[in-house]
Design an enzyme around this catalytic site. Sequence first.
Site, PDB file in Angstrom:
ATOM      1  N   SER A  25       0.834  -1.214   0.000  1.00 11.50           N
ATOM      2  CA  SER A  25       0.000   0.000   0.000  1.00 11.50           C
ATOM      3  C   SER A  25       0.863   1.255   0.000  1.00 11.50           C
ATOM      4  CB  SER A  25      -0.887   0.024   1.248  1.00 11.50           C
ATOM      5  OG  SER A  25      -1.829  -1.003   1.207  1.00 11.50           O
ATOM      6  N   ASP A 320      -6.672  -8.167   4.517  1.00  9.92           N
ATOM      7  CA  ASP A 320      -5.860  -8.967   3.586  1.00  9.92           C
ATOM      8  C   ASP A 320      -5.281 -10.219   4.236  1.00  9.92           C
ATOM      9  OD1 ASP A 320      -6.366  -7.176   1.573  1.00  9.92           O
ATOM     10  OD2 ASP A 320      -4.510  -6.044   1.874  1.00  9.92           O
TER      11      ASP A 320
HETATM   12  C1  S3P Z   1      -5.702  -1.362   0.141  1.00 10.30           C
HETATM   13  C2  S3P Z   1      -6.961  -1.419   0.659  1.00 10.30           C
HETATM   14  C3  S3P Z   1      -7.701  -2.679   0.859  1.00 10.30           C
HETATM   15  C4  S3P Z   1      -6.787  -3.890   0.762  1.00 10.30           C
HETATM   16  C5  S3P Z   1      -5.848  -3.787  -0.394  1.00 10.30           C
HETATM   17  C6  S3P Z   1      -4.959  -2.574  -0.242  1.00 10.30           C
HETATM   18  C7  S3P Z   1      -5.049  -0.057  -0.022  1.00 10.30           C
HETATM   19  O1  S3P Z   1      -8.710  -2.789  -0.136  1.00 10.30           O
HETATM   20  O2  S3P Z   1      -7.541  -5.074   0.652  1.00 10.30           O
HETATM   21  O3  S3P Z   1      -5.024  -4.935  -0.511  1.00 10.30           O
HETATM   22  O4  S3P Z   1      -3.818  -0.006  -0.248  1.00 10.30           O
HETATM   23  O5  S3P Z   1      -5.741   0.973   0.067  1.00 10.30           O
HETATM   24  P1  S3P Z   1     -10.177  -2.185   0.071  1.00 10.30           P
HETATM   25  O6  S3P Z   1     -10.072  -0.719   0.063  1.00 10.30           O
HETATM   26  O7  S3P Z   1     -10.967  -2.707  -1.110  1.00 10.30           O
HETATM   27  O8  S3P Z   1     -10.677  -2.744   1.365  1.00 10.30           O
END
Ligand code: S3P
Length: 441
Positions: A25, A320
Amino acid sequence: MTDLVFTVQPGGRLDAAFRVPGDKSISHRSIILGSIADGVTTVEGFLEGEDSLATLKAFRAMGVVIDDVTNGATMIRGVGLNGLQQPETALDLGNSGTAMRLMCGLLAGQQFSSTLIGDESLSQRPMGRVANPLREMGAKIELREGEFAPVEIAPATLSPINYDLPVASAQIKSCLLLASLYTDPGKGQASITEPAPCRDHTERMLRGFGYDVQTQGPKASLAGAGNLTACHIDVPADISSAAFFMVGASIAEGSDILLQHVGINPTRIGVINILKAMGANISLENNRVVGGEPVADIRVQSAQLKGIDIPVSEVPLAIDEFPVLFIAAACAEGVTTLSGAEELRVKESDRIQVMADGLAVLGVKHEVKPDGIVIEGGNYGGGEVTSHGDHRIAMAFAMAALRASQPIVIHDCHNVATSFPGFSELAVRVGLSMAVNEEHS
Ligand code: S3P
Protein backbone atom coordinates in the site's frame (compact mmCIF):
# COMPACT_ATOMS: atom_id res chain seq x y z
CA MET A 1 0.29 -21.80 -20.39
CA THR A 2 2.53 -22.71 -17.49
CA ASP A 3 1.52 -23.36 -13.92
CA LEU A 4 3.81 -22.34 -11.06
CA VAL A 5 3.46 -25.07 -8.45
CA PHE A 6 4.57 -25.00 -4.81
CA THR A 7 5.05 -28.43 -3.23
CA VAL A 8 5.40 -28.12 0.52
CA GLN A 9 6.43 -31.04 2.73
CA PRO A 10 4.61 -31.49 6.03
CA GLY A 11 6.10 -30.41 9.35
CA GLY A 12 9.05 -28.22 10.28
CA ARG A 13 9.44 -25.16 12.43
CA LEU A 14 10.42 -21.54 11.78
CA ASP A 15 13.49 -20.09 13.43
CA ALA A 16 15.15 -16.88 12.18
CA ALA A 17 15.31 -13.09 12.34
CA PHE A 18 14.45 -11.50 8.99
CA ARG A 19 12.74 -8.66 7.15
CA VAL A 20 9.93 -9.27 4.66
CA PRO A 21 9.57 -6.98 1.58
CA GLY A 22 8.16 -3.46 1.67
CA ASP A 23 4.55 -2.53 2.28
CA LYS A 24 2.52 -2.72 -0.92
CA SER A 25 0.00 0.00 0.00
CA ILE A 26 2.73 2.44 0.98
CA SER A 27 4.87 1.59 -2.07
CA HIS A 28 2.02 2.39 -4.50
CA ARG A 29 1.31 5.64 -2.70
CA SER A 30 5.00 6.67 -2.68
CA ILE A 31 5.04 6.57 -6.50
CA ILE A 32 1.67 8.28 -6.90
CA LEU A 33 2.33 11.15 -4.49
CA GLY A 34 6.04 11.44 -5.36
CA SER A 35 5.06 11.88 -9.02
CA ILE A 36 2.73 14.82 -8.40
CA ALA A 37 4.97 16.49 -5.81
CA ASP A 38 7.33 19.38 -6.49
CA GLY A 39 10.95 18.20 -6.27
CA VAL A 40 12.75 14.90 -5.94
CA THR A 41 11.27 12.27 -3.63
CA THR A 42 13.60 9.52 -2.44
CA VAL A 43 12.24 6.15 -1.39
CA GLU A 44 13.83 3.27 0.49
CA GLY A 45 12.32 -0.12 1.28
CA PHE A 46 10.16 0.02 -1.89
CA LEU A 47 8.40 -3.25 -2.71
CA GLU A 48 9.94 -4.65 -5.90
CA GLY A 49 6.82 -6.70 -6.59
CA GLU A 50 4.96 -6.81 -9.89
CA ASP A 51 2.07 -4.67 -8.59
CA SER A 52 4.07 -1.69 -7.35
CA LEU A 53 6.44 -1.91 -10.35
CA ALA A 54 3.39 -1.69 -12.65
CA THR A 55 2.42 1.54 -10.88
CA LEU A 56 5.94 2.87 -11.34
CA LYS A 57 5.79 2.06 -15.07
CA ALA A 58 2.40 3.77 -15.40
CA PHE A 59 3.81 7.04 -14.03
CA ARG A 60 6.84 6.82 -16.32
CA ALA A 61 4.32 6.53 -19.17
CA MET A 62 2.88 9.86 -17.98
CA GLY A 63 6.26 11.57 -18.25
CA VAL A 64 7.59 11.16 -14.71
CA VAL A 65 11.29 10.31 -14.47
CA ILE A 66 11.72 7.54 -11.90
CA ASP A 67 14.98 5.69 -11.30
CA ASP A 68 15.11 1.91 -11.60
CA VAL A 69 14.65 0.41 -8.15
CA THR A 70 17.93 -0.87 -6.66
CA ASN A 71 17.78 -2.72 -3.36
CA GLY A 72 14.46 -1.03 -2.60
CA ALA A 73 15.76 2.49 -3.29
CA THR A 74 14.42 4.79 -5.99
CA MET A 75 14.12 8.48 -6.81
CA ILE A 76 11.05 10.15 -8.27
CA ARG A 77 11.43 13.48 -10.05
CA GLY A 78 8.02 14.95 -9.26
CA VAL A 79 6.25 16.95 -11.98
CA GLY A 80 3.88 18.85 -9.70
CA LEU A 81 0.13 18.52 -9.31
CA ASN A 82 -0.57 19.50 -12.93
CA GLY A 83 2.54 18.15 -14.64
CA LEU A 84 1.42 14.65 -15.71
CA GLN A 85 1.28 14.04 -19.47
CA GLN A 86 -1.17 12.00 -21.49
CA PRO A 87 0.05 8.41 -21.77
CA GLU A 88 0.39 7.10 -25.35
CA THR A 89 -1.17 3.74 -24.57
CA ALA A 90 -3.46 2.20 -21.95
CA LEU A 91 -1.91 1.98 -18.46
CA ASP A 92 -1.62 -1.68 -17.44
CA LEU A 93 -1.96 -2.06 -13.66
CA GLY A 94 -1.57 -5.83 -13.62
CA ASN A 95 -3.23 -7.50 -10.62
CA SER A 96 -3.61 -4.41 -8.45
CA GLY A 97 -7.01 -3.15 -7.32
CA THR A 98 -5.26 -0.49 -5.24
CA ALA A 99 -3.41 0.96 -8.22
CA MET A 100 -6.49 0.96 -10.43
CA ARG A 101 -8.85 2.50 -7.89
CA LEU A 102 -6.40 5.13 -6.66
CA MET A 103 -5.46 6.08 -10.20
CA CYS A 104 -9.11 6.45 -11.21
CA GLY A 105 -9.23 9.25 -8.65
CA LEU A 106 -5.94 10.82 -9.67
CA LEU A 107 -6.72 10.72 -13.40
CA ALA A 108 -10.38 11.81 -13.20
CA GLY A 109 -9.41 15.47 -12.81
CA GLN A 110 -6.66 15.61 -15.46
CA GLN A 111 -6.99 17.60 -18.66
CA PHE A 112 -6.19 14.49 -20.76
CA SER A 113 -7.84 11.15 -21.45
CA SER A 114 -6.55 7.85 -20.15
CA THR A 115 -7.43 4.17 -20.16
CA LEU A 116 -6.68 1.76 -17.31
CA ILE A 117 -6.44 -1.99 -17.89
CA GLY A 118 -5.46 -4.98 -15.74
CA ASP A 119 -5.06 -8.74 -15.74
CA GLU A 120 -7.89 -11.27 -15.79
CA SER A 121 -8.54 -11.06 -12.03
CA LEU A 122 -8.46 -7.25 -11.91
CA SER A 123 -10.75 -7.07 -14.94
CA GLN A 124 -13.43 -8.88 -12.93
CA ARG A 125 -13.30 -6.68 -9.85
CA PRO A 126 -15.92 -3.98 -9.17
CA MET A 127 -14.97 -0.45 -10.21
CA GLY A 128 -18.43 1.17 -9.91
CA ARG A 129 -17.60 1.77 -6.23
CA VAL A 130 -15.09 4.43 -7.33
CA ALA A 131 -16.63 5.51 -10.65
CA ASN A 132 -19.99 6.44 -9.07
CA PRO A 133 -18.77 8.94 -6.46
CA LEU A 134 -16.22 10.29 -8.97
CA ARG A 135 -19.08 10.94 -11.41
CA GLU A 136 -20.86 12.83 -8.60
CA MET A 137 -17.76 15.04 -8.53
CA GLY A 138 -18.10 15.62 -12.28
CA ALA A 139 -15.78 12.91 -13.62
CA LYS A 140 -16.33 11.35 -17.03
CA ILE A 141 -15.69 7.64 -16.60
CA GLU A 142 -16.84 4.66 -18.65
CA LEU A 143 -16.62 1.09 -17.41
CA ARG A 144 -17.00 -2.12 -19.40
CA GLU A 145 -20.52 -3.45 -18.75
CA GLY A 146 -20.98 -0.53 -16.37
CA GLU A 147 -18.72 -2.12 -13.72
CA PHE A 148 -15.35 -3.42 -14.91
CA ALA A 149 -11.99 -2.47 -16.45
CA PRO A 150 -10.99 -1.28 -18.99
CA VAL A 151 -11.70 2.09 -17.39
CA GLU A 152 -11.96 4.99 -19.86
CA ILE A 153 -11.42 8.42 -18.32
CA ALA A 154 -12.08 11.67 -20.22
CA PRO A 155 -10.92 15.15 -19.13
CA ALA A 156 -13.23 16.79 -16.58
CA THR A 157 -13.47 19.55 -14.02
CA LEU A 158 -14.19 18.19 -10.55
CA SER A 159 -16.09 19.67 -7.61
CA PRO A 160 -15.57 18.70 -3.95
CA ILE A 161 -17.83 16.00 -2.55
CA ASN A 162 -19.08 15.10 0.94
CA TYR A 163 -19.25 11.35 0.75
CA ASP A 164 -20.14 8.58 3.20
CA LEU A 165 -18.32 5.43 2.13
CA PRO A 166 -20.76 2.51 1.79
CA VAL A 167 -17.95 0.08 2.75
CA ALA A 168 -14.86 0.51 4.94
CA SER A 169 -12.54 0.68 1.95
CA ALA A 170 -9.23 2.53 1.98
CA GLN A 171 -9.10 2.26 -1.80
CA ILE A 172 -12.35 4.21 -2.27
CA LYS A 173 -11.35 6.73 0.42
CA SER A 174 -7.93 7.24 -1.16
CA CYS A 175 -9.36 7.47 -4.67
CA LEU A 176 -11.66 10.30 -3.59
CA LEU A 177 -8.94 12.10 -1.63
CA LEU A 178 -6.69 12.03 -4.72
CA ALA A 179 -9.51 13.30 -6.95
CA SER A 180 -10.16 16.05 -4.38
CA LEU A 181 -6.63 17.40 -4.96
CA TYR A 182 -7.94 18.49 -8.38
CA THR A 183 -10.99 20.41 -7.13
CA ASP A 184 -11.36 24.19 -7.00
CA PRO A 185 -10.50 25.34 -3.44
CA GLY A 186 -12.96 28.21 -3.94
CA LYS A 187 -15.71 25.59 -3.81
CA GLY A 188 -14.67 24.45 -0.33
CA GLN A 189 -13.32 21.24 1.12
CA ALA A 190 -14.08 17.66 0.16
CA SER A 191 -14.80 15.27 3.01
CA ILE A 192 -14.93 11.52 3.03
CA THR A 193 -16.44 9.63 5.98
CA GLU A 194 -15.66 5.96 6.63
CA PRO A 195 -18.15 3.60 8.36
CA ALA A 196 -15.30 1.94 10.30
CA PRO A 197 -11.56 2.67 10.52
CA CYS A 198 -9.62 1.47 7.47
CA ARG A 199 -6.01 2.03 6.45
CA ASP A 200 -4.96 5.68 6.50
CA HIS A 201 -1.65 5.63 4.61
CA THR A 202 -2.90 8.19 2.07
CA GLU A 203 -3.79 10.73 4.74
CA ARG A 204 -0.48 10.18 6.55
CA MET A 205 1.60 10.38 3.40
CA LEU A 206 -0.17 13.48 2.09
CA ARG A 207 0.73 15.14 5.39
CA GLY A 208 4.32 13.91 4.96
CA PHE A 209 4.34 15.81 1.65
CA GLY A 210 3.18 18.91 3.53
CA TYR A 211 -0.44 18.76 2.32
CA ASP A 212 -3.12 19.92 4.74
CA VAL A 213 -5.45 16.96 5.41
CA GLN A 214 -7.75 17.18 8.42
CA THR A 215 -9.17 14.17 10.16
CA GLN A 216 -11.96 14.36 12.69
CA GLY A 217 -13.00 10.91 13.84
CA PRO A 218 -14.13 9.00 10.76
CA LYS A 219 -14.00 12.06 8.46
CA ALA A 220 -11.00 13.11 6.33
CA SER A 221 -11.17 16.52 4.63
CA LEU A 222 -8.99 18.49 2.27
CA ALA A 223 -9.20 21.39 -0.17
CA GLY A 224 -7.84 21.09 -3.70
CA ALA A 225 -5.02 22.79 -5.62
CA GLY A 226 -2.40 22.82 -2.86
CA ASN A 227 1.24 21.78 -3.30
CA LEU A 228 2.96 18.57 -2.36
CA THR A 229 6.60 19.05 -1.42
CA ALA A 230 8.99 16.19 -2.18
CA CYS A 231 10.20 14.21 0.82
CA HIS A 232 11.95 10.99 1.84
CA ILE A 233 9.85 7.85 2.33
CA ASP A 234 11.04 4.85 4.34
CA VAL A 235 8.67 2.03 3.42
CA PRO A 236 8.32 -0.40 6.35
CA ALA A 237 8.10 -4.17 5.84
CA ASP A 238 4.56 -5.21 4.91
CA ILE A 239 2.56 -6.55 7.87
CA SER A 240 0.42 -8.40 5.31
CA SER A 241 3.51 -10.33 4.16
CA ALA A 242 4.76 -10.74 7.74
CA ALA A 243 1.37 -12.26 8.61
CA PHE A 244 2.18 -15.53 6.82
CA PHE A 245 5.18 -16.02 9.08
CA MET A 246 3.29 -14.89 12.19
CA VAL A 247 0.80 -17.67 11.62
CA GLY A 248 3.50 -20.14 10.51
CA ALA A 249 5.54 -19.56 13.68
CA SER A 250 2.41 -19.72 15.86
CA ILE A 251 1.25 -23.08 14.51
CA ALA A 252 4.61 -24.87 14.11
CA GLU A 253 5.81 -26.20 17.46
CA GLY A 254 9.26 -25.01 18.55
CA SER A 255 9.21 -21.89 16.33
CA ASP A 256 10.76 -18.57 17.33
CA ILE A 257 11.05 -15.74 14.81
CA LEU A 258 11.79 -12.02 14.79
CA LEU A 259 10.16 -10.04 11.96
CA GLN A 260 12.14 -6.83 11.55
CA HIS A 261 10.97 -3.27 10.78
CA VAL A 262 7.31 -4.16 10.25
CA GLY A 263 4.70 -1.43 9.77
CA ILE A 264 2.26 -1.53 12.70
CA ASN A 265 -0.09 1.28 11.70
CA PRO A 266 -3.16 0.88 14.00
CA THR A 267 -5.36 0.48 10.89
CA ARG A 268 -3.35 -2.60 9.85
CA ILE A 269 -2.83 -4.60 13.05
CA GLY A 270 -5.99 -6.68 13.02
CA VAL A 271 -3.90 -9.78 12.39
CA ILE A 272 -1.94 -9.21 15.61
CA ASN A 273 -5.10 -8.48 17.61
CA ILE A 274 -6.87 -11.57 16.27
CA LEU A 275 -3.90 -13.92 16.74
CA LYS A 276 -3.36 -12.62 20.29
CA ALA A 277 -7.04 -13.21 21.07
CA MET A 278 -6.50 -16.77 19.81
CA GLY A 279 -3.66 -17.20 22.31
CA ALA A 280 -0.66 -16.46 20.07
CA ASN A 281 2.65 -15.57 21.67
CA ILE A 282 3.46 -12.26 19.94
CA SER A 283 5.45 -9.36 21.33
CA LEU A 284 6.41 -6.04 19.79
CA GLU A 285 9.92 -4.74 20.35
CA ASN A 286 11.81 -1.60 19.44
CA ASN A 287 8.66 0.44 18.65
CA ARG A 288 9.47 3.58 16.66
CA VAL A 289 7.93 5.99 14.14
CA VAL A 290 9.47 6.13 10.68
CA GLY A 291 8.30 8.79 8.23
CA GLY A 292 4.91 9.14 9.94
CA GLU A 293 4.27 5.38 10.14
CA PRO A 294 4.70 3.32 13.33
CA VAL A 295 7.14 0.41 12.99
CA ALA A 296 8.29 -2.41 15.30
CA ASP A 297 10.13 -5.71 15.34
CA ILE A 298 7.69 -8.53 15.98
CA ARG A 299 8.68 -11.65 17.89
CA VAL A 300 6.49 -14.70 17.45
CA GLN A 301 6.90 -17.99 19.31
CA SER A 302 4.72 -21.03 18.82
CA ALA A 303 1.59 -21.43 20.95
CA GLN A 304 -1.51 -23.57 21.14
CA LEU A 305 -4.16 -21.40 19.48
CA LYS A 306 -7.83 -21.52 20.44
CA GLY A 307 -10.88 -20.75 18.31
CA ILE A 308 -12.63 -17.38 18.74
CA ASP A 309 -15.48 -15.30 17.34
CA ILE A 310 -13.54 -12.71 15.37
CA PRO A 311 -14.85 -9.23 16.35
CA VAL A 312 -16.43 -7.54 13.30
CA SER A 313 -14.53 -4.34 14.18
CA GLU A 314 -11.25 -6.17 13.39
CA VAL A 315 -12.34 -7.14 9.87
CA PRO A 316 -11.21 -4.00 7.98
CA LEU A 317 -8.01 -3.97 10.06
CA ALA A 318 -7.10 -7.50 8.93
CA ILE A 319 -8.81 -7.52 5.54
CA ASP A 320 -5.86 -8.97 3.59
CA GLU A 321 -4.82 -11.46 6.26
CA PHE A 322 -7.87 -13.73 6.34
CA PRO A 323 -6.51 -16.45 4.06
CA VAL A 324 -3.70 -17.16 6.51
CA LEU A 325 -5.94 -16.53 9.55
CA PHE A 326 -8.16 -19.34 8.23
CA ILE A 327 -5.09 -21.59 8.48
CA ALA A 328 -4.55 -20.41 12.07
CA ALA A 329 -8.21 -21.31 12.74
CA ALA A 330 -7.70 -24.76 11.20
CA CYS A 331 -4.88 -25.38 13.72
CA ALA A 332 -6.71 -23.95 16.73
CA GLU A 333 -8.53 -25.86 19.42
CA GLY A 334 -12.27 -25.31 18.92
CA VAL A 335 -14.29 -23.26 16.50
CA THR A 336 -13.44 -19.90 14.89
CA THR A 337 -16.22 -17.78 13.41
CA LEU A 338 -15.81 -14.94 10.94
CA SER A 339 -18.73 -12.72 9.93
CA GLY A 340 -19.15 -9.26 8.41
CA ALA A 341 -16.45 -10.05 5.84
CA GLU A 342 -18.37 -10.12 2.52
CA GLU A 343 -15.66 -7.86 1.07
CA LEU A 344 -13.44 -10.96 0.94
CA ARG A 345 -15.54 -12.16 -1.99
CA VAL A 346 -14.32 -9.31 -4.23
CA LYS A 347 -10.58 -9.49 -3.56
CA GLU A 348 -8.03 -10.98 -6.00
CA SER A 349 -10.30 -14.05 -5.80
CA ASP A 350 -13.43 -14.91 -3.82
CA ARG A 351 -11.30 -15.55 -0.75
CA ILE A 352 -14.08 -17.18 1.26
CA GLN A 353 -14.92 -19.76 -1.39
CA VAL A 354 -11.40 -20.41 -2.69
CA MET A 355 -10.06 -20.92 0.86
CA ALA A 356 -13.05 -23.15 1.69
CA ASP A 357 -12.33 -25.30 -1.38
CA GLY A 358 -8.70 -25.73 -0.27
CA LEU A 359 -9.66 -26.43 3.36
CA ALA A 360 -12.05 -29.13 2.07
CA VAL A 361 -9.15 -30.80 0.23
CA LEU A 362 -7.11 -30.85 3.45
CA GLY A 363 -10.07 -32.26 5.40
CA VAL A 364 -10.63 -29.21 7.60
CA LYS A 365 -14.26 -29.01 8.74
CA HIS A 366 -15.89 -25.70 7.90
CA GLU A 367 -19.12 -24.04 6.91
CA VAL A 368 -19.24 -21.23 4.35
CA LYS A 369 -21.50 -18.22 5.07
CA PRO A 370 -22.37 -15.38 2.70
CA ASP A 371 -20.26 -12.98 4.79
CA GLY A 372 -17.72 -15.30 6.41
CA ILE A 373 -16.91 -18.82 7.48
CA VAL A 374 -16.97 -21.12 10.50
CA ILE A 375 -13.85 -23.28 10.87
CA GLU A 376 -13.39 -26.20 13.25
CA GLY A 377 -9.76 -26.68 14.23
CA GLY A 378 -8.08 -30.09 14.35
CA ASN A 379 -5.61 -32.32 12.55
CA TYR A 380 -5.62 -32.25 8.77
CA GLY A 381 -4.03 -33.99 5.82
CA GLY A 382 -2.58 -32.73 2.56
CA GLY A 383 -3.51 -32.77 -1.12
CA GLU A 384 -3.65 -30.57 -4.20
CA VAL A 385 -5.20 -27.12 -3.93
CA THR A 386 -5.35 -24.15 -6.30
CA SER A 387 -4.85 -20.51 -5.41
CA HIS A 388 -6.94 -19.31 -8.38
CA GLY A 389 -4.12 -16.90 -9.11
CA ASP A 390 -4.48 -15.30 -5.68
CA HIS A 391 -1.07 -14.60 -4.13
CA ARG A 392 -2.27 -14.60 -0.54
CA ILE A 393 -4.09 -17.91 -0.89
CA ALA A 394 -0.97 -19.56 -2.32
CA MET A 395 1.15 -18.35 0.61
CA ALA A 396 -1.50 -19.26 3.19
CA PHE A 397 -1.58 -22.90 2.04
CA ALA A 398 2.23 -23.01 2.02
CA MET A 399 2.12 -22.19 5.77
CA ALA A 400 -0.62 -24.78 6.30
CA ALA A 401 1.89 -27.52 5.48
CA LEU A 402 3.70 -26.85 8.78
CA ARG A 403 0.85 -28.73 10.49
CA ALA A 404 -0.33 -31.06 7.70
CA SER A 405 0.19 -34.81 7.85
CA GLN A 406 0.83 -35.06 4.07
CA PRO A 407 2.45 -32.75 1.48
CA ILE A 408 0.41 -29.83 0.14
CA VAL A 409 0.69 -29.09 -3.58
CA ILE A 410 -0.45 -25.57 -4.51
CA HIS A 411 -1.24 -24.66 -8.12
CA ASP A 412 -1.35 -21.28 -9.87
CA CYS A 413 1.25 -19.54 -7.70
CA HIS A 414 2.64 -17.05 -10.28
CA ASN A 415 0.97 -14.07 -8.64
CA VAL A 416 2.94 -14.49 -5.41
CA ALA A 417 5.40 -12.21 -7.23
CA THR A 418 2.83 -9.39 -7.19
CA SER A 419 3.26 -8.78 -3.46
CA PHE A 420 6.05 -11.00 -2.17
CA PRO A 421 9.03 -11.41 -4.50
CA GLY A 422 11.38 -14.07 -3.10
CA PHE A 423 8.70 -15.66 -0.91
CA SER A 424 9.70 -19.28 -1.58
CA GLU A 425 13.44 -18.64 -1.08
CA LEU A 426 12.76 -16.83 2.21
CA ALA A 427 10.30 -19.47 3.38
CA VAL A 428 12.89 -22.19 2.77
CA ARG A 429 15.61 -20.18 4.50
CA VAL A 430 13.52 -19.79 7.66
CA GLY A 431 12.31 -23.39 7.89
CA LEU A 432 9.65 -24.39 5.36
CA SER A 433 10.41 -27.42 3.23
CA MET A 434 9.14 -26.43 -0.21
CA ALA A 435 9.97 -26.85 -3.88
CA VAL A 436 8.86 -24.64 -6.76
CA ASN A 437 8.25 -26.03 -10.25
CA GLU A 438 7.02 -24.55 -13.49
CA GLU A 439 4.69 -27.10 -15.07
CA HIS A 440 3.43 -26.98 -18.65
CA SER A 441 -0.30 -27.46 -18.85
C1 S3P B 1 -5.70 -1.36 0.14
C2 S3P B 1 -6.96 -1.42 0.66
C3 S3P B 1 -7.70 -2.68 0.86
C4 S3P B 1 -6.79 -3.89 0.76
C5 S3P B 1 -5.85 -3.79 -0.39
C6 S3P B 1 -4.96 -2.57 -0.24
C7 S3P B 1 -5.05 -0.06 -0.02
O1 S3P B 1 -8.71 -2.79 -0.14
O2 S3P B 1 -7.54 -5.07 0.65
O3 S3P B 1 -5.02 -4.94 -0.51
O4 S3P B 1 -3.82 -0.01 -0.25
O5 S3P B 1 -5.74 0.97 0.07
P1 S3P B 1 -10.18 -2.19 0.07
O6 S3P B 1 -10.07 -0.72 0.06
O7 S3P B 1 -10.97 -2.71 -1.11
O8 S3P B 1 -10.68 -2.74 1.37
